[in-house]
Design a protein around this motif. Structure first.
Motif, mmCIF file in Angstrom:
data_model
loop_
_atom_site.group_PDB
_atom_site.id
_atom_site.type_symbol
_atom_site.label_atom_id
_atom_site.label_comp_id
_atom_site.label_asym_id
_atom_site.label_seq_id
_atom_site.Cartn_x
_atom_site.Cartn_y
_atom_site.Cartn_z
ATOM 1 N N SER A 104 0.821 -61.227 7.148
ATOM 2 C CA SER A 104 0.205 -62.048 8.190
ATOM 3 C C SER A 104 -1.303 -61.854 8.213
ATOM 4 O O SER A 104 -2.035 -62.764 8.567
ATOM 5 N N THR A 111 1.883 -67.825 11.266
ATOM 6 C CA THR A 111 3.324 -67.691 11.343
ATOM 7 C C THR A 111 3.661 -66.497 12.226
ATOM 8 O O THR A 111 3.075 -65.438 12.057
ATOM 9 N N TRP A 114 7.961 -62.386 13.559
ATOM 10 C CA TRP A 114 9.410 -62.260 13.391
ATOM 11 C C TRP A 114 9.902 -63.123 12.230
ATOM 12 O O TRP A 114 10.842 -62.754 11.521
ATOM 13 N N ALA A 115 9.255 -64.266 12.021
ATOM 14 C CA ALA A 115 9.690 -65.140 10.937
ATOM 15 C C ALA A 115 9.405 -64.510 9.583
ATOM 16 O O ALA A 115 10.228 -64.542 8.664
ATOM 17 N N LEU A 119 12.259 -63.243 6.835
ATOM 18 C CA LEU A 119 12.268 -63.611 5.420
ATOM 19 C C LEU A 119 12.254 -62.370 4.549
ATOM 20 O O LEU A 119 12.996 -62.256 3.567
ATOM 21 N N LEU A 122 15.897 -60.731 5.103
ATOM 22 C CA LEU A 122 17.132 -61.434 4.749
ATOM 23 C C LEU A 122 17.450 -61.309 3.263
ATOM 24 O O LEU A 122 18.600 -61.069 2.886
ATOM 25 N N ILE A 123 16.447 -61.458 2.439
ATOM 26 C CA ILE A 123 16.691 -61.412 1.000
ATOM 27 C C ILE A 123 17.208 -60.033 0.578
ATOM 28 O O ILE A 123 18.209 -59.939 -0.127
ATOM 29 N N TRP A 126 20.799 -59.636 1.631
ATOM 30 C CA TRP A 126 21.675 -60.416 0.762
ATOM 31 C C TRP A 126 21.884 -59.706 -0.573
ATOM 32 O O TRP A 126 22.993 -59.589 -1.093
ATOM 33 N N ASN A 129 24.062 -56.695 -0.234
ATOM 34 C CA ASN A 129 25.446 -57.118 -0.158
ATOM 35 C C ASN A 129 26.010 -57.345 -1.552
ATOM 36 O O ASN A 129 27.176 -57.094 -1.828
#
Lengths: 363, 359
Positions: A104, A111, A114-115, A119, A122-123, A126, A129
């Motif tokens: 930022s 932006t 938190w956004a 991002l 999340l990757i 994933w 996982n």
């Protein structure tokens, strides 16, 4: 291609991801002159305990770290590995939060944080996982794309260095040993190497190769600090957050069609960091599942991620991150010193035992 | 069923990434942004007056508009302009920061701290000092300017109007001089010209972020040469000859002689002969030129030493011999006692189509 390459590559790029942001700031803060002394001291400590750690692992028959500890019995193992679990959670929080802060500052100023964090998080979730193999294969792929770009920008950053700022060579007081920033700088070392204790059944690696990979990191450790110092001088560089990033902003490459190379540098390092976060998450889940086999992998990951992300959101200011850094200094010392030492000890004990069995390596 | 679930998971993950990855937050299209190239800064009674030179796209080419506003802080003034403009002000592409001479003399430490701290202002922006009131300056260059070119910017661009007597100092270099113990900068001074749009009248010596003196364009060349610019293309005129500089190199070495810092600097000049009068020989030209540079250097060095500004960064050569605690007062203490032995060595690379006498 031998499977060893993936492990070494991950070790290398994950460190690169950590070196260039917070590390230079800490080192510059802890010494006024002769910065190479704290850098090399920190590095020597790291290499020694890294060697102890992998030696212990190989003595223990190339099993993973958790099964080695479980050889002591369940209760001691849980007790000894609990700090590792806590530290991993903190690594996730700190890296996600700190790196989204950098993003930022450098290019996504409007932006909401938190956004960016979502991002950035999340990757890795994933990927975690997906498991350890995809993480390592992704590392190879990402390294092919991003490493050349990174190396180019790293080479370009020597543009306006003045080598005379290298002097004075020695700090006669060695005050850095009493400075908390010096111990904070171990963040760049402590976050990565434990993964070597988890890869064994899936991947193998050679100790000698690993040592070479760490030697290869020395110039990056040195110049991440020295490029800002040689460009600005210590008196100026000590005013900056992320001195290396500021130095990148001053680069003038006329023939390049992009004006701000900083963004590209940041992007390539961010992908490395995301891989690191992914692997750290995977290790946390692995730890939890190994001790409590009835836990479901997917749900554990989900709950853990929710907690970590919640913590990231709770952190309001940069000051809180600094506090978090200070708190986990002790856990970091535990990770860097006690864990390798105990692994070495367990490894040696395991070898002497009569029912010792070595898992043959298939490299 | 499992495969279906997997695809669903994948789609959800990818969808989320795409949604977050567009970064569409408070996004403003390029035609709703103003991207100023020049920012002018002047002190007024309470705070600053900020000028922005904005390009305005027209059907044919672009027009230039200058807006200004006052405020306690720079951001306040910019904010006010943004409020009154129909588009958003985006300082990302700022190339030149024009500071009024009064502000420079008062000290720009705070201003440059802001420029370095601000996320959107590039530390690569050039710093220029304006020797007249900014309001008439912008009006004059606005009248003259060919709307299709950004004159002020081209003036300093290396592949356009720049010449080796013009100093190029960037925001980060000025900021460095605010904090560094052993390094100062010079910043070009301009005003609106009679015939040409802009006139370069020399450079300002900046010490710790404050303007402490002026030097001429010829002296600026020396500064540039010492800082590694080649000086190529500059024409050097003597009493009865003129030459063009084709390359320069500086060698320097500092050492402590007891308690006196001493420094030997050698300037190697390669020149092309252009004009000769009265049967001058090459030797004479070389001697004259080297004397000219020496006297110019000695004069300049005497001046900046009085102003306690180390624009040649001589202190850098003493990092090996002076401990850091003492370097901290370099400008005040040791720099005043510094003895510099300057020599200029001239090589004539070629003398054009006409033969010249050697001796």
């Amino acid at each position: 291609m031998s499977r060893s390459v993936h492990v070494l590559l991950f070790y290398f790029v994950a460190h690169l991801g950590l070196i260039f942001f917070i590390y230079p700031e800490d080192i510059i803060a802890c010494a006024e002159e002769g910065h190479w002394v704290p850098i090399l001291v920190g590095f020597a400590v790291h290499v020694f305990f890294l060697w102890l750690f992998v030696k212990g692992l190989s003595l223990g028959g190339n099993r993973d770290m958790v099964s080695l500890y479980l050889g002591l019995g369940k209760a001691p193992a849980v007790l000894l590995l609990l700090p590792v679990f806590v530290y991993y959670a903190m690594v996730d929080v700190i890296t996600v939060r700190a790196y989204s802060e950098i993003v930022s500052i450098v290019f996504l100023e409007k932006t909401p944080l938190w956004a960016v964090m979502a991002l950035l998080f999340l990757i890795p979730v994933w990927l975690a996982n997906a498991g350890i193999r995809p993480i390592f294969y992704a590392t190879a792929l990402v390294a092919i794309v991003c490493l050349p770009l990174f190396l180019f920008i790293f080479a370009a950053s020597f543009q306006s260095v003045d080598w005379r700022y290298f002097f004075p060579l020695f700090d006669r007081h060695y005050g850095f040993l009493w400075d908390s920033s010096f111990y904070k700088s171990f963040f760049a070392f402590a976050g990565v190497f434990l993964f070597l204790g988890f890869v064994q059944p899936y991947f193998t690696f050679r100790i000698r190769g690993l040592m070479w990979a760490s030697v290869l990191l020395v110039p990056f450790f040195l110049f991440s600090v020295y490029i800002p110092v040689l460009t600005f001088g210590e008196a100026t560089a000590s005013n900056f957050h992320y001195p290396f990033v500021v130095t990148l902003d001053t680069l003038q490459i006329n023939w390049l069609m992009f004006e701000r190379v900083t963004v590209f540098f940041l992007m390539s390092l961010l992908t490395f960091v995301m891989l690191l976060v992914a692997l750290v998450l995977w290790q946390s889940v692995e730890l939890a599942v190994r001790f409590f086999p009835r836990m479901n992998r997917g749900w554990t990951l989900l709950v853990l991620s929710a907690i970590v992300f919640g913590c990231c959101l709770r952190i309001r200011s940069w000051h809180d991150i600094e506090l978090l850094f200070m708190w986990n200094t002790w856990i970091r010392a535990y990770i860097m010193l006690v864990v390798p030492a105990t692994v070495y000890w367990i490894g040696r004990r395991a070898k002497k035992e009569p029912d010792y069995e070595s898992i043959p390596t298939n490299s | 069923m499992r495969a279906f679930q997997r695809i669903l998971k994948l789609a959800a993950a990818l969808g989320l990434t795409v949604a977050a990855g567009t970064g569409c937050w408070d996004y403003k299209d390029i035609n709703h942004r103003s991207l100023p190239v020049v920012l002018g800064l002047q002190t007024v009674e309470e705070g600053y007056r900020v000028f922005l030179k904005l390009p305005e796209p027209k059907e044919k080419g672009t027009d230039v508009k200058v807006v200004s506003s006052e405020g306690h802080t720079i951001t306040k003034a910019i904010d006010q302009m943004a409020m009154n403009l129909e588009s958003e002000v985006d300082l990302l592409h700022l190339k030149i920061i024009l500071v009024h001479v009064n502000l420079a003399q008062m000290g720009m430490g705070d201003v440059f701290e802001f420029f370095m701290r601000a996320r959107d202002i590039s530390p690569k922006a050039l710093v220029v000092i304006c020797d007249e009131e900014l309001e008439p300056f912008f009006r004059k260059i606005g009248q003259r300017a060919d709307p299709n070119v950004s004159n002020l910017f081209d003036f300093f661009e290396k592949n356009a109007g720049w010449s080796p007597q013009i100093a190029l100092s960037r925001v980060w270099q000025v900021y460095r001089s605010v904090h560094s113990y052993t390094r100062d900068v010079v910043v070009p001074i301009i005003r609106s010209g009679g015939r040409t749009t802009i006139e370069h009248i020399g450079s300002a010596v900046i010490r710790n972020g404050r303007m402490v003196g002026r030097i001429s364009p010829d002296e600026t060349l020396l500064f540039n040469v010492f800082n590694g610019e080649s000086g190529q293309g500059k024409i050097e005129v003597m009493k009865n000859a003129s030459v063009m500089i084709s390359g320069t190199r500086v060698k320097r070495r500092g050492w402590m002689d007891g308690d006196t810092p001493r420094l030997a600097a050698t300037l190697n000049l390669s020149v092309d002969l252009i004009e000769l009068k009265e049967e001058m020989t090459e030797d004479q030209v070389m001697r004259q030129l080297s004397e000219q540079f020496k006297s110019r250097f000695d004069r300049l060095f005497e001046q900046v030493r009085k102003e306690k500004a180390d624009i040649f960064a001589f202190g850098q050569d003493f990092r090996r011999c002076i401990p850091r605690e003492r370097l901290r007062d370099w400008r005040e203490e040791d720099y005043g006692r510094l003895k510099v032995d300057f020599r200029a060595r001239v090589d004539i690379e070629n003398d054009g189509y006409i033969k010249t006498k050697q001796k």
